[in-house]
Each structure stands twice: as structure tokens, then as C-alpha cells.
Design a protein around this motif. Sequence first.
Motif, PDB file in Angstrom:
ATOM      1  N   ALA A  42       3.421  -5.253  11.013  1.00  0.00           N
ATOM      2  CA  ALA A  42       2.164  -4.655  10.599  1.00  0.00           C
ATOM      3  C   ALA A  42       2.380  -3.917   9.523  1.00  0.00           C
ATOM      4  O   ALA A  42       1.410  -3.931   8.344  1.00  0.00           O
ATOM      5  N   ALA A  43       3.228  -3.162   9.141  1.00  0.00           N
ATOM      6  CA  ALA A  43       3.680  -2.489   7.872  1.00  0.00           C
ATOM      7  C   ALA A  43       3.517  -3.275   6.749  1.00  0.00           C
ATOM      8  O   ALA A  43       3.194  -3.164   5.767  1.00  0.00           O
ATOM      9  N   ILE A  44       4.415  -4.484   7.048  1.00  0.00           N
ATOM     10  CA  ILE A  44       4.361  -5.494   5.757  1.00  0.00           C
ATOM     11  C   ILE A  44       3.094  -5.863   5.394  1.00  0.00           C
ATOM     12  O   ILE A  44       2.846  -5.850   4.043  1.00  0.00           O
ATOM     13  N   GLU A  45       2.127  -6.129   6.108  1.00  0.00           N
ATOM     14  CA  GLU A  45       0.909  -6.956   6.039  1.00  0.00           C
ATOM     15  C   GLU A  45       0.035  -5.676   5.342  1.00  0.00           C
ATOM     16  O   GLU A  45      -0.602  -6.068   4.316  1.00  0.00           O
ATOM     17  N   ILE A  46       0.180  -4.741   5.833  1.00  0.00           N
ATOM     18  CA  ILE A  46      -0.566  -3.259   5.168  1.00  0.00           C
ATOM     19  C   ILE A  46      -0.250  -2.823   3.819  1.00  0.00           C
ATOM     20  O   ILE A  46      -0.888  -2.601   2.967  1.00  0.00           O
ATOM     21  N   PHE A  47       1.002  -2.723   3.784  1.00  0.00           N
ATOM     22  CA  PHE A  47       1.748  -2.285   2.609  1.00  0.00           C
ATOM     23  C   PHE A  47       1.449  -3.294   1.409  1.00  0.00           C
ATOM     24  O   PHE A  47       0.980  -3.100   0.319  1.00  0.00           O
ATOM     25  N   ALA A  48       1.498  -4.622   1.494  1.00  0.00           N
ATOM     26  CA  ALA A  48       1.388  -5.718   0.880  1.00  0.00           C
ATOM     27  C   ALA A  48      -0.148  -5.764   0.442  1.00  0.00           C
ATOM     28  O   ALA A  48      -0.711  -5.979  -0.798  1.00  0.00           O
ATOM     29  N   GLU A  49      -1.052  -5.420   1.446  1.00  0.00           N
ATOM     30  CA  GLU A  49      -2.500  -5.448   1.184  1.00  0.00           C
ATOM     31  C   GLU A  49      -3.014  -4.330   0.334  1.00  0.00           C
ATOM     32  O   GLU A  49      -3.702  -4.409  -0.711  1.00  0.00           O
ATOM     33  N   LYS A  50      -2.428  -3.088   0.877  1.00  0.00           N
ATOM     34  CA  LYS A  50      -2.991  -1.850   0.081  1.00  0.00           C
ATOM     35  C   LYS A  50      -2.197  -1.033  -0.643  1.00  0.00           C
ATOM     36  O   LYS A  50      -2.498  -0.156  -1.421  1.00  0.00           O
ATOM     37  N   GLY A  51      -0.850  -1.280  -0.628  1.00  0.00           N
ATOM     38  CA  GLY A  51       0.178  -0.578  -1.467  1.00  0.00           C
ATOM     39  C   GLY A  51       0.638   0.429  -0.502  1.00  0.00           C
ATOM     40  O   GLY A  51      -0.020   1.066   0.637  1.00  0.00           O
ATOM     41  N   TYR A  52       1.726   0.923  -1.010  1.00  0.00           N
ATOM     42  CA  TYR A  52       2.375   2.093  -0.199  1.00  0.00           C
ATOM     43  C   TYR A  52       1.427   3.419  -0.082  1.00  0.00           C
ATOM     44  O   TYR A  52       1.259   3.786   1.309  1.00  0.00           O
ATOM     45  N   SER A  53       1.070   3.769  -0.977  1.00  0.00           N
ATOM     46  CA  SER A  53       0.377   5.282  -1.141  1.00  0.00           C
ATOM     47  C   SER A  53      -1.060   5.191  -0.036  1.00  0.00           C
ATOM     48  O   SER A  53      -1.358   6.045   0.481  1.00  0.00           O
ATOM     49  N   ALA A  54      -1.571   3.966  -0.312  1.00  0.00           N
ATOM     50  CA  ALA A  54      -3.065   4.011   0.349  1.00  0.00           C
ATOM     51  C   ALA A  54      -2.811   3.456   1.944  1.00  0.00           C
ATOM     52  O   ALA A  54      -3.797   3.844   2.584  1.00  0.00           O
ATOM     53  N   ALA A  55      -1.785   3.050   2.328  1.00  0.00           N
ATOM     54  CA  ALA A  55      -1.531   2.645   3.856  1.00  0.00           C
ATOM     55  C   ALA A  55      -1.514   4.078   4.367  1.00  0.00           C
ATOM     56  O   ALA A  55      -0.664   4.831   3.960  1.00  0.00           O
ATOM     57  N   SER A  56      -1.795   3.676   5.769  1.00  0.00           N
ATOM     58  CA  SER A  56      -1.597   4.830   6.795  1.00  0.00           C
ATOM     59  C   SER A  56      -0.780   4.418   7.958  1.00  0.00           C
ATOM     60  O   SER A  56      -1.063   3.351   8.328  1.00  0.00           O
ATOM     61  N   THR A  57      -0.155   5.433   8.414  1.00  0.00           N
ATOM     62  CA  THR A  57       0.737   5.256   9.676  1.00  0.00           C
ATOM     63  C   THR A  57      -0.080   4.823  10.896  1.00  0.00           C
ATOM     64  O   THR A  57       0.071   4.084  11.679  1.00  0.00           O
ATOM     65  N   SER A  58      -1.638   5.438  10.771  1.00  0.00           N
ATOM     66  CA  SER A  58      -2.381   5.184  11.871  1.00  0.00           C
ATOM     67  C   SER A  58      -2.927   3.818  11.968  1.00  0.00           C
ATOM     68  O   SER A  58      -3.076   3.218  12.875  1.00  0.00           O
ATOM     69  N   GLU A  59      -3.190   3.352  10.712  1.00  0.00           N
ATOM     70  CA  GLU A  59      -3.577   1.964  10.942  1.00  0.00           C
ATOM     71  C   GLU A  59      -2.474   0.930  11.182  1.00  0.00           C
ATOM     72  O   GLU A  59      -2.681  -0.050  11.539  1.00  0.00           O
ATOM     73  N   ILE A  60      -1.240   1.365  10.597  1.00  0.00           N
ATOM     74  CA  ILE A  60      -0.397   0.663  10.774  1.00  0.00           C
ATOM     75  C   ILE A  60       0.099   0.419  12.481  1.00  0.00           C
ATOM     76  O   ILE A  60       0.320  -0.612  13.082  1.00  0.00           O
TER      77      ILE A  60
END
Length: 232
Positions: A42-60
Motif C-alpha cells: 500500500a505504501a509503494i502505491e501511495i508514495f508513488a502516486e502522491k509522494g512521501y510528504s503528501a501521503a498519510s499513514t492513515s490512508e496507507i
Amino acid sequence: MDRPEKDDAERRAQERWLEELLRAAEDDRPKMTDKQARIVNAAIEIFAEKGYSAASTSEIATKAGVAEGTIFRHYKTKKELLFSIVSPLVAKLVAPLVLKDFFKVLEAPYPNYESFLRAVIRNRSDFARKHLPALRILLQEIPFHPELREPYKDLVVEGVLPRIRRTVERFQAEGALRADFPSDAVIRLTVTSAVGFLFVRHILLPDYPWDEDAETERTIDFLMHGLAGPRE
């Protein structure tokens, strides 16, 4: 390829990359639990889509189907989660294996510099397609995390640059490239143009209707002849 098919293809690529990442890291850490694997995926997909700063652990956590607290039982911070994904990739998968494959291209004999450029651009473009999720994360985060750059320094300085320099100096000696430019300046200009094309093609505007062969040839033509019109 329409959008749903492209999304499916990207998901399959991410799954393959996750499998490679886990294999690359299995010698250095205990085997992941099912929950850890889901978190990392999940983190790979969200980091790749939004970037590290914009990603949140809640959505991961939501995407992984776990409670947010579960993430922090395995990873103390979001940054630790990022590094658990990227560091093994850089140190054991991307850096040595990508450059090992690249060495084959750099060591091949070429009749002219145009052929060398064509082989390099096509090789790197093929790699970008195969490892796009990983590249997005690396390109987003390496500028802000110096420790992620470390695995590349020796490989690039000791492995890649000398091979490219030998090729450039050979064609300079033969009169095919300008000899009044230092070889490192030729390499810088080459890398800037080639990597710039690949970045726009695969990262910035991947859905643009590119004619990749034509754009490759235009990049090569620019490197060999510049943009100036014919002199009178």
C-alpha cells in the motif's frame, strides 16, 4: 491501452516490484508477515502516486486493510516505512542490478556516437517502463534524503563514468565529437538531454501520445547538431 487497462498494468508492475524488493531484502531482515507485506504494498502505491510528504499513514493503513496503529508497531515513523521500502531497493536491487545491465550497453562496440546514444536511451527507457513505481519514489525522495544517494556514488563514479568517458574520448579522438569540449562536459550535456527526455516521457507526461522512436531520434539529432539553423 485505455485507462483501466493501464491501471491494471501498473498494479501488476507494482506487485512484481514488491516481489523483487522482498527477495532483495530477505537476507537482511526477518521474513515479513502478511500484514507487513500489505502495508509495504500500500505504501509503494501511495508514495508513488502522491509522494512521501503528501501521503498519510492513515490512508496507507486503509489501503492495506489494517489499523493505523499496526503500521507504527512495525515502523516507528513514516520515514522508517519509506526507508524500509527504498533502502533495500537502492542498495541491493536498483543500484547494482540496474547498473550491471547498463554496463552491457556501455561496453558494447558502436560504430558511431549516435548508435551509442540510441542504445543507451532505449535501454534506460525499457528499464523505466519495467520499474516505474520504484523510479517515481526514488526521484521524489532522493533529493531530500542524502542517505538514499550513497549506494549510487561509488557505482556511478567508479563504474558508469569511466565507461562513458572512454566512449566519448574515443569518438573525440576520431573527430566525430568536438575535441575542444572536455569529455566530462560532453557527458554532462548528453546525460542532461537523455535523462530529461526519459523523465518527461515516463514521469512527467506518461499519458502524452509520444512517438518514442521519433523523439529518441530528435534527442540524438539535438545532441549531435544542436538547435541552430543552417549558417549562411
